[in-house]
Scaffold this active site. Structure first.
Site, PDB file in Angstrom:
ATOM      1  N   TRP A  67       8.287  -6.431 -45.478  1.00 34.90           N
ATOM      2  CA  TRP A  67       8.454  -7.874 -45.618  1.00 34.90           C
ATOM      3  C   TRP A  67       9.366  -8.213 -46.798  1.00 34.90           C
ATOM      4  O   TRP A  67       9.228  -7.630 -47.878  1.00 34.90           O
ATOM      5  CB  TRP A  67       7.097  -8.536 -45.889  1.00 34.90           C
ATOM      6  CG  TRP A  67       6.253  -8.696 -44.663  1.00 34.90           C
ATOM      7  CD1 TRP A  67       6.459  -8.093 -43.453  1.00 34.90           C
ATOM      8  CD2 TRP A  67       5.076  -9.502 -44.543  1.00 34.90           C
ATOM      9  NE1 TRP A  67       5.473  -8.474 -42.594  1.00 34.90           N
ATOM     10  CE2 TRP A  67       4.612  -9.336 -43.218  1.00 34.90           C
ATOM     11  CE3 TRP A  67       4.387 -10.338 -45.393  1.00 34.90           C
ATOM     12  CZ2 TRP A  67       3.476  -9.980 -42.741  1.00 34.90           C
ATOM     13  CZ3 TRP A  67       3.256 -10.976 -44.921  1.00 34.90           C
ATOM     14  CH2 TRP A  67       2.801 -10.812 -43.612  1.00 34.90           C
ATOM     15  N   THR A  75       1.506 -34.510 -39.412  1.00 31.50           N
ATOM     16  CA  THR A  75       2.267 -33.413 -40.017  1.00 31.50           C
ATOM     17  C   THR A  75       3.684 -33.464 -39.458  1.00 31.50           C
ATOM     18  O   THR A  75       3.908 -34.005 -38.375  1.00 31.50           O
ATOM     19  CB  THR A  75       1.656 -32.042 -39.655  1.00 31.50           C
ATOM     20  OG1 THR A  75       1.675 -31.931 -38.229  1.00 31.50           O
ATOM     21  CG2 THR A  75       0.242 -31.913 -40.144  1.00 31.50           C
ATOM     22  N   GLU A 104      -2.727 -31.531 -44.252  1.00 32.89           N
ATOM     23  CA  GLU A 104      -4.124 -31.264 -43.873  1.00 32.89           C
ATOM     24  C   GLU A 104      -5.042 -31.154 -45.087  1.00 32.89           C
ATOM     25  O   GLU A 104      -6.258 -31.073 -44.935  1.00 32.89           O
ATOM     26  CB  GLU A 104      -4.216 -29.946 -43.081  1.00 32.89           C
ATOM     27  CG  GLU A 104      -3.634 -30.007 -41.690  1.00 32.89           C
ATOM     28  CD  GLU A 104      -2.148 -29.660 -41.640  1.00 32.89           C
ATOM     29  OE1 GLU A 104      -1.477 -29.807 -42.686  1.00 32.89           O
ATOM     30  OE2 GLU A 104      -1.666 -29.253 -40.573  1.00 32.89           O
ATOM     31  N   LYS A 157      11.191  -9.863 -41.715  1.00 36.00           N
ATOM     32  CA  LYS A 157      10.665  -8.519 -41.460  1.00 36.00           C
ATOM     33  C   LYS A 157      11.835  -7.567 -41.268  1.00 36.00           C
ATOM     34  O   LYS A 157      12.491  -7.606 -40.240  1.00 36.00           O
ATOM     35  CB  LYS A 157       9.781  -8.528 -40.212  1.00 36.00           C
ATOM     36  CG  LYS A 157       8.410  -9.117 -40.472  1.00 36.00           C
ATOM     37  CD  LYS A 157       7.837  -9.789 -39.257  1.00 36.00           C
ATOM     38  CE  LYS A 157       7.511 -11.236 -39.566  1.00 36.00           C
ATOM     39  NZ  LYS A 157       7.848 -12.180 -38.524  1.00 36.00           N
TER      40      LYS A 157
HETATM   41  P1  AMP Z   1       3.404 -30.679 -45.214  1.00 36.75           P
HETATM   42  O1  AMP Z   1       2.093 -30.691 -44.561  1.00 36.75           O
HETATM   43  O2  AMP Z   1       4.518 -31.119 -44.318  1.00 36.75           O
HETATM   44  O3  AMP Z   1       3.396 -31.375 -46.520  1.00 36.75           O
HETATM   45  O4  AMP Z   1       3.762 -29.156 -45.526  1.00 36.75           O
HETATM   46  C1  AMP Z   1       2.891 -28.294 -46.199  1.00 36.75           C
HETATM   47  C2  AMP Z   1       3.608 -27.012 -46.517  1.00 36.75           C
HETATM   48  O5  AMP Z   1       4.611 -27.242 -47.504  1.00 36.75           O
HETATM   49  C3  AMP Z   1       2.740 -25.941 -47.140  1.00 36.75           C
HETATM   50  O6  AMP Z   1       1.980 -25.252 -46.181  1.00 36.75           O
HETATM   51  C4  AMP Z   1       3.781 -25.060 -47.800  1.00 36.75           C
HETATM   52  O7  AMP Z   1       4.419 -24.216 -46.873  1.00 36.75           O
HETATM   53  C5  AMP Z   1       4.794 -26.061 -48.286  1.00 36.75           C
HETATM   54  N1  AMP Z   1       4.541 -26.362 -49.706  1.00 36.75           N
HETATM   55  C6  AMP Z   1       3.938 -27.429 -50.236  1.00 36.75           C
HETATM   56  N2  AMP Z   1       3.930 -27.347 -51.586  1.00 36.75           N
HETATM   57  C7  AMP Z   1       4.541 -26.190 -51.906  1.00 36.75           C
HETATM   58  C8  AMP Z   1       4.834 -25.522 -53.141  1.00 36.75           C
HETATM   59  N3  AMP Z   1       4.534 -26.043 -54.320  1.00 36.75           N
HETATM   60  N4  AMP Z   1       5.458 -24.321 -53.067  1.00 36.75           N
HETATM   61  C9  AMP Z   1       5.791 -23.775 -51.884  1.00 36.75           C
HETATM   62  N5  AMP Z   1       5.543 -24.359 -50.702  1.00 36.75           N
HETATM   63  C10 AMP Z   1       4.931 -25.552 -50.703  1.00 36.75           C
END
Ligand code: AMP
Length: 548
Positions: free
Chosen positions: A445, A183, A332, A440
């Site tokens: 929120w 990640t 994940e 916040k």
């Molecule tokens: P990563 O594991 O680095 O790909 O990040 C995952 C995170 O990216 C998710 O938990 C979201 O916060 C964000 N994310 C992925 N797809 C979207 C989407 N379509 N809209 C908003 N946030 C997204």
């Protein structure tokens, strides 16, 4: 009583052999680091994947050992995608855009002995290998390695030329590991997600359905999402399964390079993060005629990784006649969990409402479940109004991190995503924020995502980021940072007035700052952590005007 069906393990080797047998002549096109376009096909990829498997045997790489790649989207990297896991090893794809300490950390933590690298990343790879003695050799893709490097550098083509393209893929346990991805790690060290053959094949099935990517043998896919970003969202596997033609763009993803491939290779489907498409539209606006745009055969684009704005959805529709399919997922979660496609009862919506609806993240695919919970962990209703922490579980969701002692999930298998969302009665999920990005203000929120969406819907705004900045009276207040669209002169008062027409007054940002560029993470998302750091004291001197 058990069923009486065959035990046929779901393995990546079966996928590449399926592609070779059934769509062997379908093209796989690859643009190298130096811009040269190479043409092969699925049979060719399979043959070279078998050579890779033989090479790993010769190098003495054991089953379950990790093998790292530091490479762009090319056919060399694609054959590693099948040859490494198909033969029982684990491909650890490393994002070259991470900070160097993070790259060293993930390669060390992953434990690879061999590092496959693209030519233009070779200096980085040599530097890594000098610091990590476990790396026995750097194997250079599509180029002659230097003779005088401090570490052992081997020539991939020369090594492969010695191997046969016949290989008996092992009948692995389908639960065995196939790939490893870390990640982005905005806080703490990056964490490794170790996918299994079973989870990866099921994810490919899930992604392929008509209400998902709907890929078929009639499609040509431009893989604009990197192979080092969550298995390129599973598309190499879904393409092998469906027999789609695959186009690999190499390192260059600027608007012109993408447009040229879309046009020349007659691409029908592509995918990537929102920032990528902003670059494409900036290029199209200045350099491509309306007639040329109309001639593009592109039909669908899947956008995820961060929120697709209404503005982006409208641009794809109006300028290119392309359906933007909004999707949500995480490292994940393999990554695909939700996909937004309207249902029959959405047909009567106005165009604006439909765009707004398409900006939601959509419904979960079969194989993954969603729910939202409150602070105590109690499930909240799926009523489209209640907002809570989003959790997910399913057949391709991580249970534990690589090398981690603790499960990453609760006792019922729910994985906390760190996103805040609503879910409607018909299952459509809308992310309202990252839990750490929510602002916040005075105990209430404010959604930074909603504010950003309104800001980018203004024609003069190319990109916007909203962060919560500590405030002496309100705890936090929104600050808006804007990169103006090319050639636009935008005034703060005008943008504020535009936003005031569309948002509750107390949601409006307390200040707007114009910047030349916004910081992004290694996967192309806005780096709010860096912005929060930089602007932490922006409202520190603010006084409450009422004297309180
Ligand atoms: P990563 O594991 O680095 O790909 O990040 C995952 C995170 O990216 C998710 O938990 C979201 O916060 C964000 N994310 C992925 N797809 C979207 C989407 N379509 N809209 C908003 N946030 C997204």
């Amino acid at each position: 009583m058990n069923g009486l069906m065959q035990d046929y393990p779901l393995l990546l080797s079966t996928l590449i052999e399926h592609a070779a047998r059934n769509h062997g002549a379908t093209e796989v096109v690859s643009r190298d680091c130096d811009g040269v376009v190479r043409r092969s096909d699925w049979a060719g990829v399979a043959a070279r994947a078998r050579k890779v498997a033989n090479l790993l045997d010769r190098l003495g790489v054991e089953e379950g050992d990790r093998v790292a790649s530091l490479a762009w989207n090319t056919s060399d990297h694609l054959e590693l995608y099948f040859g490494v896991p198909g033969s029982g090893r684990v491909l650890h794809t490393v994002n070259p855009r991470l900070f160097q300490e993070q790259i060293n950390y993930v390669i060390d933590h992953g434990g690879s002995r061999f590092l496959f690298v693209d030519r233009d990343l070779l200096p980085l790879a040599i530097d890594i290998a000098t610091k990590l003695p476990r790396i026995e050799a750097v194997i250079v893709l599509n180029a002659h390695p230097p003779h005088d490097a401090e570490v052992t550098c081997l020539d991939y083509e020369a090594l492969l030329s010695r191997e046969t393209d016949q290989y008996n893929w092992p009948r692995l346990n389908e639960e065995s590991a196939c790939t490893l991805c870390y990640t982005s790690g905005t806080t703490g060290n990056p964490k490794g997600v170790l996918y299994s053959h079973r989870s990866t094949v099921l994810h490919a099935f899930g992604a392929l359905i008509a209400d998902g990517m709907a890929l078929s043998a009639l499609d040509t896919v431009l893989l604009a999402v990197p192979l080092f970003h969550v298995n390129a969202w599973g598309v190499p596997f879904a393409a092998a399964m469906s027999g789609a033609k695959l186009v690999l763009p190499g390192p260059r993803l600027d608007g012109k390079s993408i447009y040229t491939l879309l046009r020349d290779e007659k691409v029908t489907f592509t995918l990537g993060v929102p920032t990528l498409w902003m670059g494409l539209f900036e290029y199209l606006a200045s350099d491509v005629s309306a007639g040329e745009l109309k001639a593009l055969p592109l039909q669908r684009v899947l956008v995820g990784g961060s929120a697709a704005s209404v503005d982006l959805i409208r641009k794809f529709d109006k300028i290119l006649g392309v359906e933007l399919i909004h999707a949500w997922g995480m490292t994940e979660t393999s990554p695909l969990v939700t996909v937004c496609k309207p249902l029959q009862h959405h047909a009567g919506m106005s165009e604006d409402d439909l765009y707004e609806f398409r900006a939601s993240q959509g419904r979960s695919l079969f194989g993954a479940e969603l729910r939202i919970v409150d602070d105590r962990g109690d499930e909240l209703p799926r009523d489209g109004v209640s907002t809570g922490d989003l959790q997910v579980r399913g057949a391709w969701i991580a249970n534990r991190y690589f090398g981690g002692d603790e499960p990453a999930v609760d006792g019922e298998g729910w994985f906390p995503t760190g996103d805040v969302a609503r879910i409607s009665a018909d299952g459509f999920m809308r992310i309202t924020d990252r839990s750490k990005d929510v602002i916040k203000s005075g105990g209430e929120w404010i959604s930074s995502v909603d504010l950003e969406n309104v800001a980018v819907s203004h024609a003069g705004v190319a990109e916007a980021a909203v962060i919560g900045v500590p405030h002496p009276k309100w705890q936090e207040r929104p600050l808006l940072l804007v990169r103006a669209a090319a050639g636009q002169v935008l005034k703060s008062e005008d943008l504020m007035a535009y936003m005031a027409d569309r948002l509750a007054r107390w949601w409006l940002p307390d200040d707007i700052i114009f910047v030349d560029s916004l910081p992004h993470t290694a996967t192309g998302k806005l780096s709010k952590a860096r912005l929060r750091d930089a602007y932490r004291y922006h409202f520190a001197a603010c006084r409450d005007l009422s004297g309180n």
